[in-house]
Scaffold this active site. Structure first.
Site, short mmCIF file in Angstrom:
data_model
loop_
_atom_site.label_atom_id
_atom_site.label_comp_id
_atom_site.label_asym_id
_atom_site.label_seq_id
_atom_site.Cartn_x
_atom_site.Cartn_y
_atom_site.Cartn_z
N ASP A 113 -16.02 -30.31 7.53
CA ASP A 113 -14.78 -29.32 6.87
C ASP A 113 -14.67 -28.72 5.65
O ASP A 113 -15.74 -28.58 5.13
CB ASP A 113 -14.34 -31.18 6.98
N ASP A 142 -11.79 -28.05 2.41
CA ASP A 142 -10.74 -27.82 1.57
C ASP A 142 -10.04 -26.93 1.32
O ASP A 142 -11.44 -26.36 -0.14
CB ASP A 142 -11.87 -29.24 0.77
N ASP A 153 -16.69 -35.99 -7.89
CA ASP A 153 -17.50 -37.25 -8.16
C ASP A 153 -19.30 -36.50 -9.08
O ASP A 153 -19.57 -37.16 -10.02
CB ASP A 153 -17.69 -37.89 -7.14
P1 ATP Z 1 -18.44 -34.47 2.94
O1 ATP Z 1 -19.75 -33.68 4.10
O2 ATP Z 1 -18.35 -36.13 3.62
O3 ATP Z 1 -17.17 -33.84 3.46
P2 ATP Z 1 -17.29 -34.38 1.14
O4 ATP Z 1 -18.11 -34.28 -0.13
O5 ATP Z 1 -17.20 -32.90 1.59
O6 ATP Z 1 -18.49 -34.68 1.87
P3 ATP Z 1 -14.89 -35.54 1.08
O7 ATP Z 1 -14.75 -36.54 1.63
O8 ATP Z 1 -14.60 -34.21 2.53
O9 ATP Z 1 -16.56 -35.57 0.81
O10 ATP Z 1 -14.77 -34.36 -0.34
C1 ATP Z 1 -13.90 -33.45 -0.70
C2 ATP Z 1 -14.00 -33.04 -2.36
O11 ATP Z 1 -13.47 -34.04 -2.79
C3 ATP Z 1 -15.85 -33.74 -2.94
O12 ATP Z 1 -16.14 -33.30 -2.54
C4 ATP Z 1 -15.54 -34.36 -4.69
O13 ATP Z 1 -14.97 -32.85 -4.91
C5 ATP Z 1 -13.91 -34.60 -4.05
N1 ATP Z 1 -14.07 -36.36 -3.62
C6 ATP Z 1 -14.18 -37.02 -3.01
N2 ATP Z 1 -14.12 -38.37 -2.91
C7 ATP Z 1 -14.32 -38.05 -4.21
C8 ATP Z 1 -14.49 -39.27 -5.06
N3 ATP Z 1 -14.48 -40.45 -4.48
N4 ATP Z 1 -14.24 -39.17 -6.29
C9 ATP Z 1 -13.79 -38.29 -7.15
N5 ATP Z 1 -14.14 -36.66 -5.93
C10 ATP Z 1 -13.96 -37.21 -4.63
MG MG Z 2 -15.82 -32.90 2.45
#
Ligand code: ATP
Ligand code: MG
Length: 446
Positions: free
Chosen positions: A54, A56, A140
């Protein structure tokens, strides 16, 4: 903090993998005079040469301002307000730069401002807006705090995330113990990024997980359901399971399962779980559908079977024992990872079909084949055959009958002796020899 700017062409960064909708949203924000960046997992995945799941987008525009720019946009969320923008049937999430009120040099000011209610529009409700720097440090891991500007084709890095990606290293932003205390789900994210992306967590992270794993008990069980699916439904289930087992986090998500595995030292059952996860991983990489019910049917089959046998020994009739055991096991599970009914009901149906598949009563065969859970129940039976819980001949029979229709099918059914059970005696030990598993009492109630 001075960021480093990298030209994305230096990394073989494949721009074609960026969704058109995400590019248009960034373009819309920038044309209106605001910042607009891709951020987080999508930038990380592109740098790793993977296809992001996805996209963002982040900006300095407030949610109301974002909404005004796009026709098909709506503000969602109460605690953290985000904007969902639709483009060509795709949805892009746009978040305003946020600061973490509990961290960083601006901490005092932010707390003060929050208590004073909103001033200068910086703080509204529970949203603590900040600048791009605040936004980077509240994330994170360093690899998740990278910003990509599609216009200049630059990656903006405040915290050394690019170097960490190159070194395949997962580093927390800030002190791991503090960041886990703020949000224990980050522990699961460490394991997931290791399993999924091969990023090696720095030793202090692993140590902090071992030390603070009990924090996971404070996370709402409903949120953990989503996290569990992310771990097991993205083609890295096997490695996620190994990580959960090694760090002891499995105990906090699937306590009943671990109890059976450890008390009984049940190698067959562990093998059963591993084969199921292997199948699921394979199906996902072949783009075949998977259902959460199957996953929970697998994880809870051990505790369910033990409890079911106990109840049968206590002279409950089989049906009563079935319903009581399945209710108890799902109730106890939901105290750790809550399982919605839309998932537990089909999981129980998969279990229910097992005895029908084993019995092969001629009059029931057609109805079984038409049952909407037949396919999942058959796959489940295959896994049971692998550990000798049922005979391979039984599975072969069900494989054959699916391949024939009409008279051929009638013939196979007519060859079954009416009323004769084709159940094979179980290889598993008798319930009397087994230690009871948590007596079916909901976890945490004692
Ligand atoms: P995925 O591939 O699973 O989507 P992702 O890192 O993109 O991994 P998301 O849940 O889509 O995970 O979150 C997007 C962004 O938001 C992360 O890359 C991170 O920067 C931030 N983020 C998400 N969850 C947290 C958390 N629990 N604490 C701090 N930052 C977070
Ligand atoms: Mg993501």
């Amino acid at each position: 903090m001075k960021p480093t700017h990298y030209q994305s062409s230096e990394f073989g960064f494949d721009r074609q993998r960026i969704s058109r909708a995400a590019l248009q949203v960034v373009d819309g924000l920038q044309s209106a005079g605001f910042d607009g960046y891709l951020v987080g997992g999508c930038v990380r995945d592109l740098l790793l040469g993977k296809v992001p799941k996805d996209f963002d987008v982040t900006t300095n525009a407030r949610p109301e301002q974002v909404k005004k720019i796009f026709d098909r946009a709506r503000i969602i969320g109460r605690r953290f307000r985000l904007v969902h923008v639709r483009y060509h049937g795709e949805m892009v999430e746009v978040a305003t730069y946020r600061a973490d009120p509990n961290r960083g040099g601006k901490k005092k000011w932010l707390k003060w401002a929050k208590n004073k209610t909103s001033n200068s529009g910086r703080i509204t409700d529970d949203n603590v807006y900040g600048d791009i720097e605040d936004d980077a440090v509240r994330r994170d891991f360093t690899v998740n705090a990278l910003y990509y500007d599609p216009t200049s084709e630059q990656v903006i890095d405040y915290l050394g995330g690019v170097a960490d990606i190159n070194n395949h290293c997962l580093k927390m932003i800030g002190n791991p113990a503090d960041r886990f205390a703020e949000d224990p789900v980050r522990m699961l994210r460490v394991l997931r990024f290791k399993a999924k992306l091969g990023l090696e967590p720095e030793p202090s992270l692993v140590e902090a997980i071992r030390k603070h794993r009990m924090l996971l008990e404070d996370v709402p069980a409903a949120r953990l359901f989503d996290e569990v699916l992310k771990m097991f439904h993205h083609a890295h289930g096997i490695s996620s399971w190994h990580e959960l087992r090694q760090t002891g986090l499995a105990q906090l998500l699937f306590g009943q399962t671990i109890e059976v595995l450890e008390q009984e030292n049940d190698r067959d059952y562990e093998q059963f779980i591993l084969s199921a996860l292997e199948n699921t991983d394979r199906r996902i990489s072949q783009d075949k559908p998977v259902i959460p019910a199957f996953l929970f049917a697998v994880f809870l089959w051990g505790p369910f079977s033990v409890r079911h046998r106990q109840l049968c020994v206590e002279n409950k009739n089989t049906m009563q024992a079935f319903h009581q055991a399945s209710d108890e096991v799902f109730a106890a599970q939901s105290l750790q990872v809550s399982v919605p009914r839309r998932v537990s009901t089909p999981a129980i149906e998969i279990w229910e079909l097992q005895s029908a598949l084993e019995r092969r009563r001629p009059r029931t065969i057609r109805a079984i084949l038409e049952n909407r859970r037949f396919r999942a129940a058959y796959d489940f039976l295959l896994l049971r055959a692998r550990i000798g819980e049922v005979g391979q001949d039984l599975v072969d029979w069900w494989t054959r009958i699916q391949d024939v229709n009409g008279e051929g099918r009638d013939k196979i059914i007519s060859q079954l002796a009416p009323g004769k059970s084709t159940r094979r005696s179980r290889k598993r030990r008798s319930p009397r020899k087994r230690k009871p598993v948590s007596g079916g009492e909901p976890r945490g109630s004692s």
